[in-house]
Design a protein around this motif. Structure first.
Motif, PDB file in Angstrom:
ATOM      1  N   THR A 186       0.825  -1.221   0.000  1.00 27.80           N
ATOM      2  CA  THR A 186       0.000   0.000   0.000  1.00 27.80           C
ATOM      3  C   THR A 186       0.855   1.266   0.000  1.00 27.80           C
ATOM      4  O   THR A 186       0.416   2.308  -0.475  1.00 27.80           O
ATOM      5  CB  THR A 186      -0.975   0.038   1.205  1.00 27.80           C
ATOM      6  OG1 THR A 186      -0.210   0.107   2.419  1.00 27.80           O
ATOM      7  CG2 THR A 186      -1.888  -1.165   1.217  1.00 27.80           C
ATOM      8  N   ARG A 212       2.926   6.309  -2.762  1.00 31.13           N
ATOM      9  CA  ARG A 212       4.069   6.819  -3.524  1.00 31.13           C
ATOM     10  C   ARG A 212       3.650   7.182  -4.951  1.00 31.13           C
ATOM     11  O   ARG A 212       4.092   8.195  -5.500  1.00 31.13           O
ATOM     12  CB  ARG A 212       5.181   5.769  -3.557  1.00 31.13           C
ATOM     13  CG  ARG A 212       5.933   5.644  -2.246  1.00 31.13           C
ATOM     14  CD  ARG A 212       6.916   4.475  -2.255  1.00 31.13           C
ATOM     15  NE  ARG A 212       7.614   4.386  -0.995  1.00 31.13           N
ATOM     16  CZ  ARG A 212       8.740   5.060  -0.712  1.00 31.13           C
ATOM     17  NH1 ARG A 212       9.295   5.818  -1.635  1.00 31.13           N
ATOM     18  NH2 ARG A 212       9.308   4.945   0.466  1.00 31.13           N
ATOM     19  N   SER A 224       4.914  11.390   2.767  1.00 31.57           N
ATOM     20  CA  SER A 224       4.151  11.474   4.021  1.00 31.57           C
ATOM     21  C   SER A 224       3.158  12.634   4.009  1.00 31.57           C
ATOM     22  O   SER A 224       2.112  12.565   4.644  1.00 31.57           O
ATOM     23  CB  SER A 224       5.093  11.580   5.223  1.00 31.57           C
ATOM     24  OG  SER A 224       5.640  10.312   5.498  1.00 31.57           O
ATOM     25  N   ALA A 283       0.262  11.391   1.999  1.00 30.22           N
ATOM     26  CA  ALA A 283      -0.459  10.343   2.742  1.00 30.22           C
ATOM     27  C   ALA A 283      -1.243  10.903   3.925  1.00 30.22           C
ATOM     28  O   ALA A 283      -2.054  10.201   4.522  1.00 30.22           O
ATOM     29  CB  ALA A 283       0.531   9.279   3.229  1.00 30.22           C
ATOM     30  N   ARG A 325      -6.389   9.222   1.469  1.00 31.16           N
ATOM     31  CA  ARG A 325      -6.510   7.996   2.263  1.00 31.16           C
ATOM     32  C   ARG A 325      -7.861   7.322   1.999  1.00 31.16           C
ATOM     33  O   ARG A 325      -7.942   6.119   1.845  1.00 31.16           O
ATOM     34  CB  ARG A 325      -6.350   8.276   3.757  1.00 31.16           C
ATOM     35  CG  ARG A 325      -5.069   8.957   4.150  1.00 31.16           C
ATOM     36  CD  ARG A 325      -4.714   8.687   5.591  1.00 31.16           C
ATOM     37  NE  ARG A 325      -4.325   7.311   5.783  1.00 31.16           N
ATOM     38  CZ  ARG A 325      -3.111   6.829   5.512  1.00 31.16           C
ATOM     39  NH1 ARG A 325      -2.164   7.615   5.089  1.00 31.16           N
ATOM     40  NH2 ARG A 325      -2.858   5.547   5.680  1.00 31.16           N
ATOM     41  N   ARG A 329       0.696   1.192   6.911  1.00 30.05           N
ATOM     42  CA  ARG A 329       0.755   1.863   8.210  1.00 30.05           C
ATOM     43  C   ARG A 329      -0.550   1.728   8.988  1.00 30.05           C
ATOM     44  O   ARG A 329      -0.574   1.904  10.203  1.00 30.05           O
ATOM     45  CB  ARG A 329       1.040   3.369   8.023  1.00 30.05           C
ATOM     46  CG  ARG A 329       2.307   3.706   7.250  1.00 30.05           C
ATOM     47  CD  ARG A 329       3.533   3.300   8.015  1.00 30.05           C
ATOM     48  NE  ARG A 329       4.771   3.787   7.410  1.00 30.05           N
ATOM     49  CZ  ARG A 329       5.317   3.309   6.305  1.00 30.05           C
ATOM     50  NH1 ARG A 329       4.747   2.316   5.661  1.00 30.05           N
ATOM     51  NH2 ARG A 329       6.457   3.801   5.843  1.00 30.05           N
ATOM     52  N   ASP A 330      -1.646   1.467   8.252  1.00 31.03           N
ATOM     53  CA  ASP A 330      -2.973   1.454   8.886  1.00 31.03           C
ATOM     54  C   ASP A 330      -3.771   0.221   8.494  1.00 31.03           C
ATOM     55  O   ASP A 330      -4.991   0.234   8.506  1.00 31.03           O
ATOM     56  CB  ASP A 330      -3.750   2.710   8.446  1.00 31.03           C
ATOM     57  CG  ASP A 330      -3.907   2.772   6.928  1.00 31.03           C
ATOM     58  OD1 ASP A 330      -3.188   2.034   6.217  1.00 31.03           O
ATOM     59  OD2 ASP A 330      -4.763   3.532   6.445  1.00 31.03           O
ATOM     60  N   ARG A 384       9.722  10.774   8.288  1.00 32.56           N
ATOM     61  CA  ARG A 384       8.494  10.072   7.887  1.00 32.56           C
ATOM     62  C   ARG A 384       7.827   9.410   9.092  1.00 32.56           C
ATOM     63  O   ARG A 384       6.613   9.448   9.233  1.00 32.56           O
ATOM     64  CB  ARG A 384       8.793   9.041   6.797  1.00 32.56           C
ATOM     65  CG  ARG A 384       8.950   9.710   5.444  1.00 32.56           C
ATOM     66  CD  ARG A 384       8.786   8.747   4.323  1.00 32.56           C
ATOM     67  NE  ARG A 384       9.909   7.836   4.202  1.00 32.56           N
ATOM     68  CZ  ARG A 384       9.785   6.563   3.870  1.00 32.56           C
ATOM     69  NH1 ARG A 384       8.613   6.034   3.644  1.00 32.56           N
ATOM     70  NH2 ARG A 384      10.843   5.808   3.748  1.00 32.56           N
ATOM     71  N   ASP A 438       4.101  10.257   9.985  1.00 37.45           N
ATOM     72  CA  ASP A 438       3.172   9.122   9.909  1.00 37.45           C
ATOM     73  C   ASP A 438       2.504   8.831  11.264  1.00 37.45           C
ATOM     74  O   ASP A 438       1.358   8.394  11.318  1.00 37.45           O
ATOM     75  CB  ASP A 438       3.891   7.857   9.413  1.00 37.45           C
ATOM     76  CG  ASP A 438       4.382   7.992   7.960  1.00 37.45           C
ATOM     77  OD1 ASP A 438       3.887   8.886   7.240  1.00 37.45           O
ATOM     78  OD2 ASP A 438       5.260   7.205   7.552  1.00 37.45           O
ATOM     79  N   ARG A 449       0.034  12.289  12.254  1.00 38.17           N
ATOM     80  CA  ARG A 449      -1.036  12.853  11.431  1.00 38.17           C
ATOM     81  C   ARG A 449      -2.387  12.558  12.104  1.00 38.17           C
ATOM     82  O   ARG A 449      -2.535  11.584  12.855  1.00 38.17           O
ATOM     83  CB  ARG A 449      -0.992  12.298  10.008  1.00 38.17           C
ATOM     84  CG  ARG A 449      -1.308  10.832   9.922  1.00 38.17           C
ATOM     85  CD  ARG A 449      -1.338  10.331   8.481  1.00 38.17           C
ATOM     86  NE  ARG A 449      -1.467   8.886   8.495  1.00 38.17           N
ATOM     87  CZ  ARG A 449      -0.689   8.047   7.846  1.00 38.17           C
ATOM     88  NH1 ARG A 449       0.295   8.486   7.093  1.00 38.17           N
ATOM     89  NH2 ARG A 449      -0.887   6.750   7.931  1.00 38.17           N
TER      90      ARG A 449
HETATM   91  O1   DC Z   1       5.882   1.641   3.018  1.00 36.30           O
HETATM   92  P1   DC Z   1       6.519   2.865   2.325  1.00 36.30           P
HETATM   93  O2   DC Z   1       7.712   3.387   3.051  1.00 36.30           O
HETATM   94  O3   DC Z   1       6.754   2.640   0.878  1.00 36.30           O
HETATM   95  O4   DC Z   1       5.372   3.976   2.458  1.00 36.30           O
HETATM   96  C1   DC Z   1       5.565   5.277   1.960  1.00 36.30           C
HETATM   97  C2   DC Z   1       4.769   6.265   2.781  1.00 36.30           C
HETATM   98  O5   DC Z   1       3.381   6.096   2.554  1.00 36.30           O
HETATM   99  C3   DC Z   1       4.954   6.192   4.286  1.00 36.30           C
HETATM  100  O6   DC Z   1       5.951   7.081   4.748  1.00 36.30           O
HETATM  101  C4   DC Z   1       3.615   6.541   4.843  1.00 36.30           C
HETATM  102  C5   DC Z   1       2.640   6.291   3.735  1.00 36.30           C
HETATM  103  N1   DC Z   1       1.755   5.137   3.951  1.00 36.30           N
HETATM  104  C6   DC Z   1       0.607   5.342   4.672  1.00 36.30           C
HETATM  105  O7   DC Z   1       0.393   6.444   5.177  1.00 36.30           O
HETATM  106  N2   DC Z   1      -0.294   4.345   4.819  1.00 36.30           N
HETATM  107  C7   DC Z   1      -0.064   3.127   4.301  1.00 36.30           C
HETATM  108  N3   DC Z   1      -0.982   2.161   4.451  1.00 36.30           N
HETATM  109  C8   DC Z   1       1.143   2.892   3.579  1.00 36.30           C
HETATM  110  C9   DC Z   1       2.043   3.918   3.440  1.00 36.30           C
END
Ligand code: DC
Length: 229
Positions: free
Chosen positions: A36, A41, A106, A109, A115, A136-137, A186, A190, A193
């Motif tokens: 995700t 990205r 970030s 995101a 989202r 992340r979620d 980040r 993250d 937020r």
């Molecule tokens: O997993 P990654 O480092 O490629 O993710 C890039 C950015 O995307 C991360 O810094 C926060 C965001 N992200 C998010 O907010 N929610 C997710 N489910 C996945 C990534």
């Protein structure tokens, strides 16, 4: 007895090896792997290419109005053994992994409308289960009822070293200090937020892999998967 298909949610900080573990598991179980972070990205790449975001400005309102023009999809690459991400039909797998994109992702995101759209798409992809999804979620918002939730951590320095070596191998011209700064920044955005901050789900199992080899980690997680299935 046929194995039950489940949802495996892997959340955690930047560069904790979530995607490496998720790919290993998906391959082993014959599940779909969904990265995700790649979706956030890809949305960031769109914002950068179309001038919605730069070092000193972020035109959030106009960007949100353009969201319907951002089509993100995955296509399985049998040579690589995982699905690559496409932005409006173009393979952007390499372009989205640069430090340049990491520097803005970030912020993108953290936009609630972004989202909302991406979470809906992720829920659609995982509706038939048999998926390993990392982000992340995932265990808190996307699939709060996932049968197995993992929360990955590792020290800042271990994570920055891993990411730095990856970027060097791809000839991205960065310093270790820049990478460490980006990882920490980040993490901060993250976790702070307002909308769906990175937080460990109460029923997630924490795995600190600072001192675990990939094999040790995989063995450990496989035992958890077997129990959950
Ligand atoms: O997993 P990654 O480092 O490629 O993710 C890039 C950015 O995307 C991360 O810094 C926060 C965001 N992200 C998010 O907010 N929610 C997710 N489910 C996945 C990534």
């Amino acid at each position: 007895m046929k194995n039950k298909h489940i949802i495996i949610a892997i959340d955690g900080y930047s560069s904790t090896g979530k995607s490496t573990l998720a790919k290993q598991l998906a391959k082993h179980l014959g599940y779909i792997y969904v990265d995700t972070g790649a979706m956030y990205r890809a949305a960031t790449l769109f914002a950068l290419k179309n001038g919605f975001i730069s070092e000193n400005h972020f035109n959030v309102n106009d960007f949100v109005l353009e969201l319907h023009n951002i089509i993100i999809s995955f296509k399985f690459n049998s040579d690589l053994g995982f699905a690559e991400v496409y932005l409006n039909g173009e393979n952007v797998e390499k372009e989205i992994r640069t430090m340049h994109v990491s520097g803005f992702v970030s912020k993108i995101a953290a936009v609630p409308e972004v989202r909302y759209r991406l979470v809906k798409q992720q829920q659609q992809i995982g509706k038939d289960k048999g998926v390993v999804m990392d982000g992340r979620d995932i265990g808190t918002v996307v699939f709060p009822n996932a049968e197995l939730k993992l929360f990955m951590t590792a020290s800042d320095e271990v994570r920055a070293t891993r990411r730095y070596e990856e970027l060097l191998a791809k000839k991205d011209n960065v310093t270790y200090e820049e990478v460490l700064h980006n990882v920490r920044e980040r993490d901060y955005i993250d976790t702070h937020r307002e909308n769906s901050p990175l937080i460990k789900a109460t029923d997630a199992i924490a795995i600190d892999n600072s001192n675990l080899s990939l094999e040790e980690q995989f063995e450990k997680v496989l035992q958890l998967v077997t129990k959950a299935i």
